[in-house]
Each structure stands twice: as structure tokens, then as C-alpha cells.
Design an enzyme around this catalytic site. Structure first.
Site, mmCIF file in Angstrom:
data_model
loop_
_atom_site.group_PDB
_atom_site.id
_atom_site.type_symbol
_atom_site.label_atom_id
_atom_site.label_comp_id
_atom_site.label_asym_id
_atom_site.label_seq_id
_atom_site.Cartn_x
_atom_site.Cartn_y
_atom_site.Cartn_z
ATOM 1 N N LEU A 325 0.914 -1.218 -0.020
ATOM 2 C CA LEU A 325 -0.080 0.007 -0.155
ATOM 3 C C LEU A 325 0.926 1.165 -0.021
ATOM 4 O O LEU A 325 1.953 1.200 0.544
ATOM 5 C CB LEU A 325 -1.016 -0.115 1.309
ATOM 6 C CG LEU A 325 -1.912 -1.218 1.368
ATOM 7 C CD1 LEU A 325 -2.537 -0.813 2.786
ATOM 8 C CD2 LEU A 325 -2.925 -1.351 0.181
ATOM 9 N N GLU A 326 0.645 2.295 -0.722
ATOM 10 C CA GLU A 326 1.082 3.539 -0.685
ATOM 11 C C GLU A 326 1.791 3.949 0.607
ATOM 12 O O GLU A 326 2.622 4.952 0.509
ATOM 13 C CB GLU A 326 0.535 4.523 -1.609
ATOM 14 C CG GLU A 326 -0.657 5.190 -0.986
ATOM 15 C CD GLU A 326 -1.739 5.482 -2.075
ATOM 16 O OE1 GLU A 326 -2.058 6.425 -2.146
ATOM 17 O OE2 GLU A 326 -2.042 4.579 -2.743
#
Length: 531
Positions: A325-326
Site C-alpha cells: 500500500l502506498e
């Protein structure tokens, strides 16, 4: 030494017209105690006012973070990445009560590092061909901002095009940790993600700004292991202690604190609830068929972040992949909804901006992203539609750099209802509006830019699958039980290229029992190696 403030005392030092940077990700990492007090003082005295707010990721889980200060007059300008979970802030933007610039989230994080080096800005190819490109909209996100100065500029280096993101000097930056010692050293042991608090603190200092921390605990000098210190005390000017974590310092919207989200406890896979077989899961299943063993994957907010992680867990393949996930999460099963950005059973939690280094440089093997609109040239809009100013978040950074992009969206929107019967898709009620339009309202992903670079792009829906070609969007698969003319072509604003090898989607997608996703892995791996 960092000074301890009461929140009411602190905000009295903030002058009208200051630039304040916030660090957070969705509903996590917000300095809620400070922001609540900032709003209170403005409501009582009218000061401070006309602030410029800078932030990277979205800054709210619908009720916290930037929402506390979403008041007309308190904020004059916003430079940020996403407001999908910040309805009050979004209303200020949509009603032109503030100036607003929307930049890619990764560029906002990397600008912090450029500023920490006292550079005049940050240079990147990310954003070319999108609404951030000054030849299109320049990242100016509402009507009020259109006539304002250009903060993103087009430059050329060795005959290549780049964008230059201008530095935004801060007067203050608010960062959040868990504990602070007598020397001002900050740790993040109970925070679910590290974020970019060190880069933000250094960026503020480089331009003479002050660094203010919100923490839960105070500790004696020498209490912390040196490697646990995330921000050293010489960077910290002051701090506020949150005495009521439930309302002032929640770990995430769904919990005050859980060791699961810090990685201190692993959750048995069998305890992770399986998603129901609805349109979102059907889309996620077809998208997940593009995976291969060992793939490094990014999941975006919405359908991908909500369903693909649970599907990989349900199918027993989660540990054969690296989901990211960023926010900095590596591995595990992501939490969706307004807690997007954290995960159960993560194998690593990186600094926010450093994961974007990998996204921009090496590029993930495959990213799964949502889509609000798709047009005939393959452009995708997720940032501004139906009068809603959502923002791009990390979407532009990741889709422009990833080796393969899979967009996940329902075919139509607004009331769509589908069911499955005997392995076939049944449309019970069609959506009120078409998502496949002649022209998107805003270009968040440029089909032309991607096609020119021969990027592998797919558009997966519950009833059809498309790919991007040099000729435009091509229909390659339709769901069993779906009529090509009635259920697909008449529900699009344009006629796609139709593959001469049009085939039926896998019936297993539309059955309750788990799929065998591994059966497609070897073919996907070979296909990836050939390109």
C-alpha cells in the site's frame, strides 16, 4: 529542548496567513488535538485565519484530521493530494471558498525531501499528460485557482520533458508520534504507519519553520533505543500531549489502539472474514487472475484495497505475493474502507516517501486501481467527476510507473445490482449512469501517454474486460450470461474495438466456492518475462 505546550497556548502563536504542513494518511497519523484547538480558537476569535495548508495524502477518515479546520476564512489555500474522505474540506474546494492545487501524492512527499535540501523544487516526469501538466490544467483544482500562479512548470532536460514542482516553505509542520523524551526525540511505536514525519520536519527546518509534535506519552532522557528514534530532538520545537486518545489520538478510525496494526501481533488467516460474492468481489477475482507468484503488487483505494487482499487470503496465495500500500505497508492483508492504508500481518512498514521511490523507479509489477470514468482513448478519471473534487492521491505516481495497470470498476454506476446464478452473471438492475464515456471530465491517467510507451493496461468490470491498444480501448472478454449488444455496447457512450478473439470470462468468478487462482500463474509469469 522541545517545549511542552497546552494546545490552546500553542495555536495562539500561529499568525494569520501562515503556511502549515500536516502529516497523516487518511484517518491515521492526524494531530487531532492540535487541529481541534485551532478550529476552536478561530471560531472564538477569528484568528488565525487565511492559512495555507500543505499535505501529501488524504488527511481525514471523514471526521478527523483536516476536517477539524475545514472552515471558510480559516483556510485560504490548500495544496494536497486527496479529499475523498474529507467532505467538509471538499465542499470548501467545490464551492470555491479556498484556492486548491492537487498534486500527485508521491510528488508531494518527494518535494519534502527536496525542500529539506533547500532546493527550489522537485523535478519528475510524473504527472505528464494528466491534469497536473501545465499544458492541461496545471493541477489547479477549482475555478478560483485557474487564474492564480503556476506552481507546476514544464521543463526540458536533455530534450526530455519533466515537471517542476515548486517548493512551498512552511511556517509550521504538525507531526505525530507516540512518545517523546526529555530531549525531544520522537518514537512511533503505537502508530500503524511511519509516514514522512522526518522529511517533513527537515523540510520545515530548512526554511526556518517550526516543528510541532503531538504524542501520547512522555519519557525520561535515554529511555529510547537509538534506532527507535524516528525524529531526533534537535528538529522538534514543541509538543502537545493528547490526554484523551479516543478523540484526540486514535490509531485508526476503527480502533483507539490495536497491536495488530503495529505488527506486534499476527492475526490467524481463518479469522479474516471472507467477502460476499457481490459485483466488487467478482471484479476483484477477475483482476486477481492477472497475478503471478512473487509479484510485487500495489493496491489502490476502493475496490482494489477492499477486496483483492481478502481474496488472496481466501485463495491461500497471500504469502506468495508482496502486496503493498502506498502508505508504506509491505505484505499482509490490507484493511479497506476509511482505514485504507493499514494492514493485518504486514511483513514491513516503510516510510511513506521511500516506498514511492520504488514505485517511481523500479515500478511495481502490477497495480490495481479504481476508475470513475474511462473514455475511448483509455483515459481514466478518478479525481474530479459529478461535481465532486476528490483528488488523485497516489494514483498518478503509481499508474504512470507500474509495469502493468489493472483498473477495477463496475461497468455502470448509481444503483447497479447484480447476482450470480449457476456460474452466470445476472443484471437485476442497471446503473443510472455510464462509466465508459466519450471523454473523461478530468485526465488522471493518460491513455495516450501509456499507449505511446506500450504500457500494459486493463479495465476490469463485473461483466466485461478491456485492454488498451494503439487503436483505443478493446473489448476482450464478456461475462457468461451477458448479451454483448444489450448489456455492454448500449451501456457505453462509445463503441470499443472488439477483439477478433473475444472470449467468455471464467465461470469460476461467478460461483460461491473459492477459485484456483494459481492455475493462471505460470502463464502470467511467462507472459511477463516475454515483455
Amino acid at each position: 529542548m522541545a517545549k511542552r505546550y497546552q494546545a490552546a497556548e500553542l495555536v495562539q502563536h500561529i499568525k494569520d496567513g501562515c503556511t502549515v504542513a500536516l502529516v497523516g494518511f487518511g484517518g491515521m497519523g492526524q494531530c487531532d488535538k492540535i487541529l481541534q484547538e485551532l478550529r476552536k480558537q478561530f471560531k472564538e476569535t477569528g484568528h488565525p485565519n487565511q492559512l495555507t495548508i500543505y499535505h501529501t495524502a488524504g488527511q481525514s477518515g471523514r471526521t478527523n484530521g483536516i476536517e477539524h479546520i475545514a472552515e471558510e476564512g480559516l483556510i485560504a489555500k490548500i495544496i494536497g493530494g486527496h479529499w475523498g474522505l474529507a467532505p467538509k474540506t471538499r465542499e470548501l474546494i467545490e464551492q470555491n471558498k479556498v484556492e486548491c492545487y492537487c498534486w500527485p501524492q508521491g510528488q508531494l512527499t518527494h518535494l519534502l525531501r527536496a525542500m529539506a535540501n533547500k532546493m527550489p523544487g522537485h523535478i519528475s516526469s510524473i504527472g505528464l499528460g494528466t491534469f497536473v501538466d501545465p499544458r492541461i490544467e496545471g493541477g489547479k483544482f477549482n475555478e478560483r485557482t485557474k487564474e492564480k500562479e503556476d506552481l507546476v512548470k514544464l521543463i526540458h532536460i536533455n530534450d526530455e520533458e519533466f515537471l517542476f514542482y515548486s517548493a512551498i516553505p512552511f511556517d509550521y509542520v504538525f507531526i505525530r508520534g507516540t512518545s517523546i523524551d526529555e530531549e525531544g526525540n520522537i518514537t512511533t511505536e503505537e502508530e500503524p504507519i511511519k509516514l514522512e514525519i522526518l522529511s517533513a520536519a527537515q523540510a520545515a527546518k530548512a526554511y526556518g519553520g517550526k516543528v510541532i509534535a503531538q504524542v501520547k506519552y512522555t519519557a525520561k532522557k535515554g529511555s529510547f533505543h537509538p534506532k527507535d528514534v524516528v525524529v531526533p530532538g534537535y528538529l522538534v520545537d514543541g509538543y502537545v500531549v493528547a490526554e484523551n486518545p479516543e478523540t484526540e489520538h486514535r490509531q485508526a478510525p476503527l480502533t483507539i489502539y490495536s497491536p495488530v496494526f503495529t505488527g506486534d501481533i499476527k492475526t490467524p488467516v481463518k479469522e479474516i472474514e471472507q467477502a460476499p460474492l457481490d459485483s466488487r468481489k467478482m471484479i476483484g477475482r477477475r483482476a486477481a487472475q492477472e497475478l503471478f507468484e512473487g509479484a510485487v503488487v500495489n493496491l489502490g483505494i476502493g475496490i482494489p484495497g477492499d477486496v483483492i487482499g481478502p481474496i488472496t487470503s481466501e485463495e491461500g496465495i497471500n504469502e506468495d505475493l508482496k502486496l503493498t500500500l502506498e502508505s508504506g505497508i509491505i505484505g499482509g492483508v490490507p484493511i479497506g474502507g476509511n482505514s485504507f492504508g493499514i494492514a493485518r500481518n504486514a511483513s514491513a512498514i516503510l516510510d511513506h516517501e521511500y516506498l514511492f521511490d520504488y514505485y517511481h523507479g523500479a515500478g511495481v509489477d502490477i497495480t490495481f486501481m479504481g476508475a470513475a470514468e474511462v473514455d475511448q482513448t483509455g483515459n481514466v478519471n478518478v479525481s474530479k467527476f459529478a461535481g465532486r473534487h476528490i483528488g488523485s492521491g497516489g494514483f498518478i505516481d503509481i499508474t504512470q510507473s507500474a509495469k502493468k495497470v489493472v483498473f477495477c470498476t463496475t461497468f455502470t454506476g448509481g444503483g447497479l445490482q447484480v447476482t450470480c446464478k449457476a456460474g452466470q452473471l445476472v443484471i437485476e438492475q442497471e446503473g443510472r449512469f455510464k462509466k465508459f464515456s466519450n471523454e473523461v471530465q478530468q485526465i488522471t491517467f493518460s491513455g495516450q501517454y501509456a499507449a505511446a510507451r506500450e504500457k500494459r493496461v486493463m479495465y476490469v468490470t463485473e461483466r466485461a474486460v478491456f485492454v488498451l491498444t494503439a487503436e483505443g480501448v478493446m473489448l476482450t472478454e464478456i461475462a457468461p450470461g451477458i448479451d454483448l449488444e444489450k448489456d455492454i455496447l448500449t451501456q457505453m457512450a462509445f463503441k470499443p474495438v472488439i477483439s477478433p478473439h473475444l472470449k467468455e470470462m471464467d465461470k469460476a468468478i461467478f460461483r460461491e466456492e473459492p477459485m484456483d487462482l494459481k492455475k493462471s500463474w505460470q502463464l502470467n509469469k511467462v507472459s511477463t518475462q516475454l515483455i
